[in-house]
Design a protein around this motif. Sequence first.
Motif, PDB file in Angstrom:
ATOM      1  N   LEU A   1       0.435  -0.854   0.013  1.00 56.12           N
ATOM      2  CA  LEU A   1       0.003  -0.079  -0.114  1.00 56.12           C
ATOM      3  C   LEU A   1       0.603   1.529   0.069  1.00 56.12           C
ATOM      4  CD1 LEU A   1      -2.881  -1.364   2.531  1.00 56.12           C
ATOM      5  CD2 LEU A   1      -3.346  -0.733   0.125  1.00 56.12           C
ATOM      6  N   HIS A   2       2.191   0.937   0.456  1.00 59.99           N
ATOM      7  CA  HIS A   2       3.080   1.842   0.248  1.00 59.99           C
ATOM      8  C   HIS A   2       3.261   2.467  -1.100  1.00 59.99           C
ATOM      9  CE1 HIS A   2       6.259   5.256   1.635  1.00 59.99           C
ATOM     10  NE2 HIS A   2       6.909   4.339   0.352  1.00 59.99           N
ATOM     11  N   LEU A   3       3.391   1.513  -2.032  1.00 60.97           N
ATOM     12  CA  LEU A   3       3.760   1.775  -2.997  1.00 60.97           C
ATOM     13  C   LEU A   3       2.612   2.278  -4.253  1.00 60.97           C
ATOM     14  CD1 LEU A   3       6.135  -1.225  -3.420  1.00 60.97           C
ATOM     15  CD2 LEU A   3       7.277   0.935  -3.669  1.00 60.97           C
ATOM     16  N   GLU A   4       1.391   1.101  -3.576  1.00 57.51           N
ATOM     17  CA  GLU A   4       0.123   1.754  -4.475  1.00 57.51           C
ATOM     18  C   GLU A   4      -0.350   1.543  -3.178  1.00 57.51           C
ATOM     19  OE1 GLU A   4      -2.630   0.133  -7.989  1.00 57.51           O
ATOM     20  OE2 GLU A   4      -0.739  -1.309  -7.599  1.00 57.51           O
ATOM     21  N   PRO A   5      -1.272   3.186  -2.822  1.00 57.59           N
ATOM     22  CA  PRO A   5      -2.105   3.384  -1.795  1.00 57.59           C
ATOM     23  C   PRO A   5      -3.483   2.686  -2.425  1.00 57.59           C
ATOM     24  CG  PRO A   5      -0.338   4.905  -1.812  1.00 57.59           C
ATOM     25  CD  PRO A   5      -0.674   4.332  -3.437  1.00 57.59           C
ATOM     26  N   ASN A   6      -3.882   3.324  -3.541  1.00 58.62           N
ATOM     27  CA  ASN A   6      -5.092   2.365  -3.777  1.00 58.62           C
ATOM     28  C   ASN A   6      -5.174   1.468  -4.833  1.00 58.62           C
ATOM     29  OD1 ASN A   6      -6.101   5.459  -3.369  1.00 58.62           O
ATOM     30  ND2 ASN A   6      -4.756   6.045  -5.105  1.00 58.62           N
ATOM     31  N   ASN A   7      -4.336   0.172  -4.455  1.00 50.87           N
ATOM     32  CA  ASN A   7      -4.286  -1.020  -4.583  1.00 50.87           C
ATOM     33  C   ASN A   7      -5.595  -1.916  -4.045  1.00 50.87           C
ATOM     34  OD1 ASN A   7      -3.120  -4.083  -4.852  1.00 50.87           O
ATOM     35  ND2 ASN A   7      -2.518  -3.089  -6.553  1.00 50.87           N
TER      36      ASN A   7
END
Length: 819
Positions: free
Chosen positions: A275-281
């Motif tokens: 989620l840090h790399l892609e918060p909306n995953n």
Amino acid sequence: MRWVQSEYALKGLFLGLLLYTSLQGPDWKTTGKLALYMLAGLAGAIVIGLLRQLKDLARILKKPHAFLVFLLLENPFLIYLGLVGGLGFGAVELFDPATKPAEGETAVPKPPLIALSVIGAILGYAFSELRTVKDIRYRFGIAIVAGGAIVYAVVMYLEDFSGGSFLYDPDKRKMLGFHILLGLPFYYLLCFVGIAEESEAEIAGLCTMLGLSIYLLKFPDRMPAAGFLLPVAIYFTYVTYVLNGLRVFKHTLRGFIYMEVGKMRKAILAFRRALHLEPNNALAQQGMDWLHANIEIEKVDAGTLALLDPTRCLKRVRQLLGQKPSADEMKKAQHILDLVEKLWPKLTSHVQYHRAVAAIHAGQLEKASEMLADLLNPEGWFPDDAARKTILFDAWQLVLLAHPGLKQRVGEPQLALPGRRMEAIGAVERQLAIQPKEPNIVEFRKTLYAGLQEIEYFDAAKERPPADFGHRYAEEIGMSMINDPERWQRGAQYLRMAANGLPLRRPSIFSRLAEAYAKAGETIQATRFLQYVRDCGLEVGLPSLPDDQRAIYFTTVKRLGDEAAARGEYDEAIYNYSLSTHSPESGVPTLRALAEIYEKKLDIMNALRITEKALCHDGRDPDLLEKKDRYYFSLEVDALAKTAKDDDNVRKYFDVGYCVKKAKSVLDAKNTDLETLDWVHHLVSLALVMQPKSITALVQKARLQLRKGERTGALTILEDVKEMKPEGNDETEAWFYVHKQLGKIYLDELNRADLAIPCFTEYLNHMGSGAETLFDLAKAYEAVGDKAKAIQNYNQVTAYETHPLRWDAEQAIRRLKGG
């Protein structure tokens, strides 16, 4: 060396060993054996990892596929050891450097195992350092250049040192390409199970070996350049469009697998990284939500519990308690609420709210009402309970809008209690700050403000204006009502509330209130609000007020001054006019009015001060000049002396020069009556109060006494001035005048020609001296018996051929020479 760097070094070592075994010219049988060695090493690593997890055997049997991936991810050291060790063992076991070529074959130089292994490890470590380059463009470029250099070096080796046997023998060339190609899945497995995230460096290594193998296989046959272009295209596409998503997917996959096998701490960290790399995953969000909803707090350690996110827990509860939750959803929601209540006591207010919602869904309206009433009652909570503030909006919305039964049981009774409406308004204002254009919230706000009473607001504002209150909104409401004859008083209430929290807008608000009260015939209240405009400007400070508010302030204080003057309240008028003079637009009219008020108060000193200030704006104004004459005439000498002693500022505006010049102009006139001479005496006295040693003033005083026949006093003053040292042109002129005047008195009145001689001699230094002075000096010398000097000065008089005294001088010369 850290393990992450060790991973990269081992990946480079693997590629070095793979290249070494490929350059040994293996056949399919040897390649198969080499693959078996690596598979055996991998299997051994998995078995060892399995033995370490025997305590979770029951869970393994439930989901064996997930557990297999877990073993790969959980044991990177074993996997690296198995694959790199298997490949290294095969390189030593299957390829003997001392093996001689078969009869008829040419001996081909082969690279040393240790050299390629060390080069590979160094290259892997370099790839780990490449991750520290922050600019992706540089990382991308460096990786491409490094990969191209490696391919070029290998091709040059194959051409120059192997005698071209690999390149020109189709079978050997293809075998070399297939051997490298078949080793790449094992390399990618190392990348997958490693702790370090995939980077451009690893993919560059993979694409480098892929490009080399494609080049060797000549795929496709008619486009040999594809051996270079295809890997570059794969690298660019992978790094640009796939790499980050794959990182997120791997962390998410790890999170799910760790969660399946009960490794909750690692699952949380994996989901967090994803989620840090892609918060909306969505997948990572789903996994994290599922973990929070199903974690068994009794079975995890305190460190793991500290990693949980209370906000996510409550969000999941809100989702579960949506429209008509099932029994299972209710159970899960209660489980999460138990978790939150135990781990985060500060969120008790949120837990209580959601339990109330659950009670409503369960049909327990009485229980829900009790919990919500307790939540809305501030007495049971800390005053600055931030968590309670964030849930109050939901609670008020629930009891006033969402459920009719709760509105009757809780909402309306709570709203009627002291301070509750202000708490509800604060909750709505905080929510509006998050959702400023949400129609339902805007309408809810309108409803709450409509019932707000002024006393409720000021009870909450005893110490300071409430922070969570829409003062600008209250101003808008008030302004919309203030012109309505039926509702203006209600509008005034809103405006008073608004003014309390908007100090920089008080001038416009109070001014509008003054207009409303004046229109209603309540003049006392109107005046009071005008005074509030003045007072708030002084309290806040004029520099702090916006331009439009400052303009209202100055207009108001001028109006207050005019009204006070009309009522005869001179002190009030002076106070307001004085404030008005600070306006850049005030100018002469305000100063004139202020001077007149001081005059009416018989405060001549201040009237004079203001007049002098006004003359700085317009020095030719006839009315101001007339006032100045009048005020100086009316000013008492004793009063000036006392004021000047107590207030040094008097010297800044008192015009001594005016007094002296005015006195001189009167004395210069030949026909002056006694009354006018009294005015001269007054002016001179005023000037000497301010400057007792003023030569110009003293000279005018002496002249006045001479005019009045007071010769002795005049002579004393003139003799004193004669001994003074002049400063400036005016005093120098007066000082020379004294010498001339004293000389005449000594010569003509006192018969002291000896004293007259030095006076006339000094006066000769003045540019105004001439024949008359020389004649008087000659007369003085003649009187003391000095004929030679008398004749000398008479002779100088005769040089003035057109002067009337020329004939008297010539006669005197003849007389002196004849005698």
